[in-house]
Design a protein around this motif. Structure first.
Motif, mmCIF file in Angstrom:
data_model
loop_
_atom_site.group_PDB
_atom_site.id
_atom_site.type_symbol
_atom_site.label_atom_id
_atom_site.label_comp_id
_atom_site.label_asym_id
_atom_site.label_seq_id
_atom_site.Cartn_x
_atom_site.Cartn_y
_atom_site.Cartn_z
ATOM 1 N N ASN A 49 41.501 39.116 40.254
ATOM 2 C CA ASN A 49 41.791 40.178 40.174
ATOM 3 C C ASN A 49 43.453 40.309 39.524
ATOM 4 O OD1 ASN A 49 43.051 43.506 40.808
ATOM 5 N ND2 ASN A 49 42.841 42.759 43.240
ATOM 6 N N ALA A 50 43.390 41.140 38.157
ATOM 7 C CA ALA A 50 44.601 41.052 37.527
ATOM 8 C C ALA A 50 44.914 42.425 37.425
ATOM 9 C CB ALA A 50 44.468 39.829 37.030
ATOM 10 N N THR A 51 45.721 42.788 36.013
ATOM 11 C CA THR A 51 45.895 43.870 35.416
ATOM 12 C C THR A 51 46.487 43.091 34.022
ATOM 13 O OG1 THR A 51 46.503 45.121 37.746
ATOM 14 C CG2 THR A 51 46.481 46.418 34.829
ATOM 15 N N ILE A 52 45.353 43.954 33.034
ATOM 16 C CA ILE A 52 46.573 43.175 31.989
ATOM 17 C C ILE A 52 47.358 44.418 31.263
ATOM 18 C CG2 ILE A 52 45.142 43.354 29.463
ATOM 19 C CD1 ILE A 52 42.636 42.952 30.351
ATOM 20 N N LYS A 53 48.392 43.483 31.537
ATOM 21 C CA LYS A 53 49.472 43.627 30.445
ATOM 22 C C LYS A 53 50.380 44.403 29.300
ATOM 23 C CE LYS A 53 53.315 42.308 33.094
ATOM 24 N NZ LYS A 53 54.385 40.630 32.874
ATOM 25 N N SER A 54 49.307 43.095 28.588
ATOM 26 C CA SER A 54 49.262 43.097 27.195
ATOM 27 C C SER A 54 48.172 42.029 26.474
ATOM 28 C CB SER A 54 50.599 42.780 26.288
ATOM 29 O OG SER A 54 50.688 41.471 26.532
ATOM 30 N N ILE A 55 47.261 42.524 25.477
ATOM 31 C CA ILE A 55 46.228 41.938 24.621
ATOM 32 C C ILE A 55 46.945 41.398 23.170
ATOM 33 C CG2 ILE A 55 44.713 43.689 24.649
ATOM 34 C CD1 ILE A 55 42.602 41.745 25.377
ATOM 35 N N ASP A 56 46.463 40.551 23.378
ATOM 36 C CA ASP A 56 46.684 40.684 21.694
ATOM 37 C C ASP A 56 45.888 39.382 20.650
ATOM 38 O OD1 ASP A 56 47.688 39.616 18.492
ATOM 39 O OD2 ASP A 56 49.858 39.094 19.032
ATOM 40 N N LYS A 92 41.803 46.460 33.732
ATOM 41 C CA LYS A 92 41.893 44.986 35.074
ATOM 42 C C LYS A 92 40.963 44.738 34.894
ATOM 43 C CE LYS A 92 40.838 49.295 37.586
ATOM 44 N NZ LYS A 92 39.926 49.170 38.221
ATOM 45 N N VAL A 93 40.598 43.440 35.626
ATOM 46 C CA VAL A 93 39.749 42.486 35.932
ATOM 47 C C VAL A 93 39.705 42.639 37.470
ATOM 48 C CG1 VAL A 93 39.528 41.805 33.864
ATOM 49 C CG2 VAL A 93 41.110 40.298 34.905
ATOM 50 N N GLN A 94 38.510 42.318 38.056
ATOM 51 C CA GLN A 94 38.332 42.445 39.453
ATOM 52 C C GLN A 94 37.305 40.755 39.963
ATOM 53 O OE1 GLN A 94 39.330 44.514 40.289
ATOM 54 N NE2 GLN A 94 38.775 46.471 40.084
ATOM 55 N N PHE A 95 36.987 39.441 39.597
ATOM 56 C CA PHE A 95 36.841 38.575 39.464
ATOM 57 C C PHE A 95 36.470 37.368 38.421
ATOM 58 C CE2 PHE A 95 33.228 40.530 38.053
ATOM 59 C CZ PHE A 95 32.361 39.058 37.489
ATOM 60 N N VAL A 96 36.788 36.616 39.140
ATOM 61 C CA VAL A 96 37.087 35.051 37.706
ATOM 62 C C VAL A 96 35.938 35.269 37.374
ATOM 63 C CG1 VAL A 96 37.001 32.366 37.593
ATOM 64 C CG2 VAL A 96 38.531 33.806 39.820
ATOM 65 N N GLY A 97 35.980 35.745 36.016
ATOM 66 C CA GLY A 97 34.876 36.167 34.829
ATOM 67 C C GLY A 97 34.673 37.431 34.669
ATOM 68 N N ASP A 98 34.968 37.866 34.976
ATOM 69 C CA ASP A 98 34.808 38.969 34.723
ATOM 70 C C ASP A 98 35.403 39.182 32.951
ATOM 71 O OD1 ASP A 98 34.648 42.393 34.697
ATOM 72 O OD2 ASP A 98 36.550 42.047 36.643
ATOM 73 N N TYR A 122 48.859 38.759 32.069
ATOM 74 C CA TYR A 122 48.413 39.306 33.438
ATOM 75 C C TYR A 122 49.164 39.209 33.947
ATOM 76 C CZ TYR A 122 43.660 38.121 31.225
ATOM 77 O OH TYR A 122 42.077 37.555 31.047
ATOM 78 N N GLN A 123 48.638 40.746 35.101
ATOM 79 C CA GLN A 123 49.555 40.705 36.044
ATOM 80 C C GLN A 123 48.521 40.380 37.080
ATOM 81 O OE1 GLN A 123 51.491 44.724 37.153
ATOM 82 N NE2 GLN A 123 50.428 44.730 39.006
ATOM 83 N N VAL A 124 49.080 38.792 37.590
ATOM 84 C CA VAL A 124 48.043 39.184 39.001
ATOM 85 C C VAL A 124 48.674 39.700 40.071
ATOM 86 C CG1 VAL A 124 47.488 36.357 40.189
ATOM 87 C CG2 VAL A 124 47.842 36.465 37.841
ATOM 88 N N GLY A 337 25.772 50.183 58.424
ATOM 89 C CA GLY A 337 25.655 49.187 57.314
ATOM 90 C C GLY A 337 26.988 49.804 56.121
ATOM 91 N N TYR A 338 27.322 48.653 56.289
ATOM 92 C CA TYR A 338 28.861 48.498 55.157
ATOM 93 C C TYR A 338 28.629 47.696 53.974
ATOM 94 C CZ TYR A 338 31.132 49.898 60.074
ATOM 95 O OH TYR A 338 31.469 50.244 61.006
ATOM 96 N N ALA A 339 28.967 48.265 53.140
ATOM 97 C CA ALA A 339 28.567 47.790 51.685
ATOM 98 C C ALA A 339 30.622 47.166 51.073
ATOM 99 C CB ALA A 339 27.785 48.348 50.906
ATOM 100 N N VAL A 340 30.720 46.332 51.289
ATOM 101 C CA VAL A 340 31.957 45.586 50.925
ATOM 102 C C VAL A 340 32.334 45.317 49.547
ATOM 103 C CG1 VAL A 340 34.137 44.244 52.481
ATOM 104 C CG2 VAL A 340 32.416 45.237 53.844
ATOM 105 N N TYR A 341 33.289 45.258 49.560
ATOM 106 C CA TYR A 341 33.789 45.164 47.613
ATOM 107 C C TYR A 341 34.068 43.994 47.862
ATOM 108 C CZ TYR A 341 33.298 49.442 44.854
ATOM 109 O OH TYR A 341 32.618 50.640 44.325
ATOM 110 N N THR A 342 34.445 42.710 47.083
ATOM 111 C CA THR A 342 35.757 41.889 47.542
ATOM 112 C C THR A 342 35.421 41.428 45.528
ATOM 113 O OG1 THR A 342 33.450 40.275 47.108
ATOM 114 C CG2 THR A 342 34.409 40.611 49.442
ATOM 115 N N ASN A 343 36.762 40.193 44.985
ATOM 116 C CA ASN A 343 36.919 40.031 44.508
ATOM 117 C C ASN A 343 36.108 39.287 44.009
ATOM 118 O OD1 ASN A 343 39.921 40.812 45.487
ATOM 119 N ND2 ASN A 343 39.111 41.850 43.752
#
Lengths: 756, 322
Positions: A49-56, A92-98, A122-124, A337-343
């Motif tokens: 789970n991370a936000t992209i602060k900058s990308i060059d 933003k990215v939500q899982f390893v491999g996003d 990344y801001q983790v 039923g619960y559909a649950v988000y995870t990273n």
């Protein structure tokens, strides 16, 4: 219902495209090469789970051979997926491999080298790596805009009857909490796509998919290009099992093709395939069933939590509810039923769609009830399954519930029991003889009632050519399951020509009309219905022309094997090719071909067709090593009408292969600290091979469905549904230990036996 | 995959010269069934810039037998071994081990020396781009100890808990085999079990294996290779046991037992062998040897099953030779 005398339907005929497959002539998407084509590789998130602060991307772009780099800045800000919660690329990215960015270059090696030159800051962010973590109060949110980590912010529910009262009035109850694992798609063909966005704004996409029309519509929305300029082609697929359609390679390819003006090929690596393609949902299933001492099942109460991963591709807990509520005659039902988000990587459609998980739980509890009542499990299941005319509370969350149509369930169960040798082999749990000093054997069964019809609009075109040969155009997909053959047989039958005279085109949105994605075991049911009715439309037109020639009226005529004749006097006849040549080569009829068309939908209420079936397994458990061997297994399913019997049998067997891997062998591993998927490869994610007890005896029962013109029921998924609980119950019968979690590996068996 | 230079060596000395010249930048490639995957995933601690192909060296692929035993050229494929008549009749354990590797396509490419020197299959070690820079690569820790260790080993070394994947090594150890090694400073011979260091093998950067020699078993010697795995094809061993017993007049005169899939290297369990020597092959003797074989095992959080499976397999292997 029309005449049920068949000339083509029910015959074992050569499968369309089979010769090409075995000689290597078949073209799959990755075989397509275009002039000027570039190769792309994708940069993946190293964080869960991370936000992209900058990308060059400047250094990557400067690498010789690199044509373009795309990031979220190039992607339209249009959310999509079933839950409208992801973008082609996002900041933003939500899982390893996003997916973070992609590079197009002259070859994939240069593209891969360029990936390491993309500088991302990344801001983790904090993560949730399991459903339990995600549901804790104050847990980090996977999607900060949502109120919590539950999809759509709330539980889903379904209620029928009065569960609390009925449960209280039960003589006894059984219950269990079952944990079912993620299952990777892992089909043979690697996912990917070739996208050509040309100078005239035409976009052609070659990719494996179950729904070319859905894909075309998606690309139209994302890129603002009208549907007529988008062509999605999925001529051959190396299997799909629900997964094709996931993975954003096509959309990323379109971004790169637009930017470079060149065709772009993206071929996932096997690791990317595991990360990006939707998996089967891991579930936590809590079920309680009440029963009377006379064997009546009184109530079922259930709670299902499904791990949907980072994005809400779908959360099929409502299908799990069907498995739990619809299978056995219980008239007081409750499901939450619960559909649950995870990273974690995204889960979505996978053969069986939420149902095998439910069967694993429910069939084992029913087996436990039979044991408490001291009744043979086969006899108990025969008594307890839902019967014709029963409501199916799980099949609709609305107050009005559909009614099960007549079917061959008892025949399936009895036949399967006889095939496995139930009477000779079943014994009280754990009480059988010991073989070779350490091996115990057992038998078990599972039953299933599976969706086969949907209410979606579907269509087909049947085109009769100059010489009487026939083209069928279907917007559905043959992903390897043999649907082209089934549709060819249905069209030939309905039209009145030989199967050899019919060529079927499918899965090309440029030349076919809309069909729903080929999913939910309804390919043959829906697109088959369209092919039948389009063929009948063409037949009507042909008989009108033939009636002129034979100086009669169309209603006096019949057509079989390409011969049109007077029903009352079969010697008065004319061939279809003669009619076609006479009426289409000249301007007699003003036509060049005969075109039959169908577009429509079939009803799903108040009655509903289902594919019902039973599966049995005989296993041997080595109590010293924990190894489980399947000695025999079978799947017996009511397919309504076996249009292409080999295709039906292969579907049962293919489903069983999935089940054997799912229940006994396939273990997906994540690193618990980082959330990295550790074994997205064919070595350590262990799908069964031909050497691994995957042969299941398939048998077909044919009680025609009442809602379909030829009585078809779907058979794409049920083979999995029945084999999963059959193996679990057989293991219990062998060693007297019930497993609430699978895969049931040697490690789990030895632990349960107190040996590890 | 990173770009690399590819050299076809024409002689062993030619290969040694290339390895000497390029040092740690060079890797030997034969069948490539292990190395190509490592290259694609960029999972070696140093990305090779040079590959030295030894398949082009003539006379490195052969199976010969003389009065001392079997001589197998380093580049002999596993398929050639498993289908060789001498191997099948006189060294059946070697045939069993070779046949148990992967699937036939791999066995027609993979070589015996490559099988002995293959990298670990630990998923932390092999994850792309050295993301898990573990102790085996020169890093500080074993990610498997606190991570997902279901397929890792139960006998560690140097802080590493990988499970050595070779099938040929345990069988060769149980048969008392040696490897002939040649390098810039000359040739040497060492026992297969002496080749490994726990975190790798003791061969120098410029050395290559040229031959594997297997002594002729005594007329009363018998061996078996048992492999426990998830699937009956493709998989590396979760546990494998190679056992060789020489039983004369109902008494074990000599015993060699080696394990694969449980330790950072193929290991010989001499104390288990000692439990058998001089006694008859009985269930209790086999059980005692089996317990001894896992005496030093320390299960990680998820792999205690390997202890039990090893015991069961050692016992079965011994009893099958009685």
């Amino acid at each position: 219902m029309m005449s049920q005398q068949f000339n083509v339907v029910g015959k074992r005929l050569p499968r369309q495209g089979a010769a090409d497959k075995v000689t290597g002539e078949s073209q799959f998407w990755d075989d397509v090469q275009l002039p000027g084509m570039l190769y792309a590789r994708i940069l993946h998130s190293p964080y869960a789970n991370a936000t992209i602060k900058s990308i060059d991307t400047s250094q990557a772009e400067a690498l010789p051979g690199v044509a373009a780099v795309v990031t979220y800045k190039d992607a339209p800000r249009i959310p999509y997926s079933v839950s409208q919660d992801y973008y082609i690329l996002d900041n933003k990215v939500q899982f390893v491999g996003d997916e973070v960015a992609a590079v197009a270059a002259v070859d994939q090696y240069v593209a891969e080298d360029a990936l390491s030159l993309i500088q991302v800051q990344y801001q983790v962010n904090p993560t949730v790596l399991s459903v339990d973590q995600a549901l804790q109060s104050g847990a980090p949110l996977v999607h900060p805009a949502e109120k919590g980590n539950i999809l759509a912010g709330a539980a889903m529910s379904n209620k029928y009857g009065d569960v609390d009262k009925a449960m209280a009035a039960s003589d006894f109850t059984v219950e269990g909490t079952f944990q079912t694992p993620v299952q990777l798609n892992m089909r043979m063909e690697i996912h990917g796509s070739l996208v050509n966005w040309d100078a005239n704004n035409n976009i052609t996409i070659w990719k494996p998919t179950q729904g070319v029309h859905g894909e075309a519509s998606k690309f139209s929305t994302l890129f603002g290009v009208p549907i007529n300029k988008i062509r999605v082609i999925s001529a051959n697929c190396g299997g799909v099992f629900g997964g094709a359609g996931s993975g954003r390679h096509g959309e990323i390819g379109a971004l790169l093709s637009r930017k470079t003006g060149r065709p772009i090929k993206i071929t996932y690596t096997r690791m990317e395939d595991g990360l990006a393609v939707n998996h089967r949902h891991a579930m936590n299933i809590k079920v309680k069933v009440g029963a009377k001492n006379d064997g009546t099942l009184t109530a079922v109460d259930s709670e299902v939590k499904s791990d949907i991963g980072a994005y809400g591709a779908s959360g099929p807990t409502s299908y799990t509810a069907q498995a739990i509520l619809d299978t056995y005659a219980i008239n007081n039902c409750r499901w939450t039923g619960y559909a649950v988000y995870t990273n974690l990587p995204t889960s979505g459609a996978y053969r069986g769609y939420g149902m095998p998980q439910g069967y694993f739980a429910m069939a084992q509890l029913v087996d436990a009830i039979a044991e408490k009542l001291n009744i043979d499990p086969v006899q108990f299941v025969l008594k307890s399954h839902r019967k014709d005319g029963d409501v199916l509370p799980g099949s609709s969350t609305a107050a009005a519930k559909p009614i099960l149509t007549p079917n061959g369930w008892d025949e399936c169960i009895n036949k399967g029991a006889q095939m496995i040798g139930w009477k000779e082999k079943w014994h009280p749990a754990g009480k059988g003889p010991t073989y070779e000093g350490s091996k115990k054997r057992g038998v078990g069964l599972g039953i299933s009632v599976h969706v086969t019809n949907g209410g979606s609009m579907h269509s087909a075109i049947v085109e009769v050519l100059l010489d009487g040969s026939v083209h069928v155009y279907s917007g559905s997909s043959d992903m390897g399951q043999g649907l082209r053959t089934t549709i060819g047989q249905l069209a030939a039958e309905a039209l009145g020509v030989t199967y050899e005279n019919v060529l079927v085109f499918m899965a090309d949105s440029g030349i076919t009309q809309i069909c729903p994605s080929t999913v939910a075991s309804y390919g043959a049911y829906l697109s088959g219905n369209a092919a039948i009715n389009a063929a009948l439309d063409a037949r009507t037109q042909i008989l009108e022309l033939a009636a002129v020639q034979l100086a009669t009226t169309p209603d006096q005529l019949a057509m079989t094997n390409g011969m049109i004749y007077l029903k009352s006097k079969p010697d008065t006849k004319v061939t279809l090719s003669d009619v076609m040549r006479r009426y289409t080569a000249s301007n007699v009829s003003g036509r060049t071909v005969i075109v039959g068309h169908y577009g429509g939908a079939l009803p799903t209420m108040p009655k509903i067709d289902k594919c019902v079936g039973a599966g049995f397994a005989e296993v041997e458990v080595d109590t010293e090593t924990g190894e489980i061997t399947i000695l025999n297994s079978n799947g017996v399913h009511d397919v309504g009408r076996a249009v292409a019997p080999s295709v039906c049998e292969n579907q049962i067997q293919g489903g069983a292969v999935h089940a054997v891997g799912y229940v006994l062998k396939e273990e997906l591993a994540y690193d618990p600290t980082t959330g990295r998927m550790l074994n997205s490869n064919h070595l350590n994610y262990r799908i069964p091979t031909a050497a691994d007890d995957v042969y299941v005896q398939a048998a077909l029962v044919e009680v025609p469905s009442s809602l379909h013109p030829y009585g078809i029921r779907g058979i794409g998924e049920p083979g999995l549904n029945t084999t999963v609980p059959a193996i679990a119950n057989a293991i219990y019968n062998a060693i007297g230990i019930r497993f609430y979690e699978f895969p049931i590996t040697p490690a789990k068996v030895l632990k349960a036996l107190g040996k590890a | 995959m990173k770009q690399f230079q590819h050299f076809n060596a024409s002689t062993v000395d030619d290969a040694i010269a290339l390895l000497t010249k390029y040092k740690e930048k060079a890797q030997i490639i034969a069948g490539g069934t292990d190395l190509v995957g490592l290259l694609k995933d960029r999972s070696l601690p140093t990305q090779p810039e040079v590959l030295v192909n030894i398949k082009t060296i003539s006379g490195l692929s052969y199976i010969k037998e003389d009065s001392t035993g079997l001589k197998i050229g380093a580049a002999t494929t596993l398929y050639d071994i498993e289908t060789n008549d001498t191997v099948k009749t006189k060294y059946p354990m070697l045939m069993q081990a070779a046949h148990s590797v992967a699937a036939i396509v791999t066995r027609t490419m993979g070589t015996i020396a490559g099988n002995l020197r293959q990298a670990t299959r630990c998923w932390y070690y092999r994850w792309n781009n050295n993301v898990f820079y573990c102790i085996r690569k020169g890093g500080a820790l074993c990610y498997g100890i606190s991570g997902d260790n279901r397929f890792l080993g139960i006998i560690g070394a140097g802080g590493c808990y990988t499970a050595h994947p070779s099938d040929m090594a345990p069988a060769l150890i149980a048969l008392g085999a040696s490897v002939q090694v040649k390098g810039a400073s000359g040739s040497r011979s060492l026992k297969v079990e002496e080749m490994y260091t726990g975190l790798g093998d003791s061969l120098k950067q410029d050395e290559i294996i040229t031959e594997i020699s297997v002594p002729t078993p005594t007329p009363t010697g018998k061996g078996t290779y048992m492999k426990f795995r998830t699937r009956r094809a493709i998989d590396f061993a979760l546990v494998s046991v190679a056992a060789y017993l020489d039983i004369q007049g109902g008494t074990v005169k000599d015993a060699r037992i080696a394990l694969g899939g449980v330790a950072t290297q193929p290991i010989r369990v001499t104390t288990a062998e000692d439990k058998l020597k001089g006694s008859a092959v009985t269930s209790s003797a086999a059980a005692a040897a089996a317990s001894e074989a896992v005496r030093n095992a320390v299960a990680l959080t998820m792999n205690s099953y390997k202890v039990q499976v090893t015991k069961a397999l050692v016992q079965r292997a011994i009893l099958s030779l009685a």
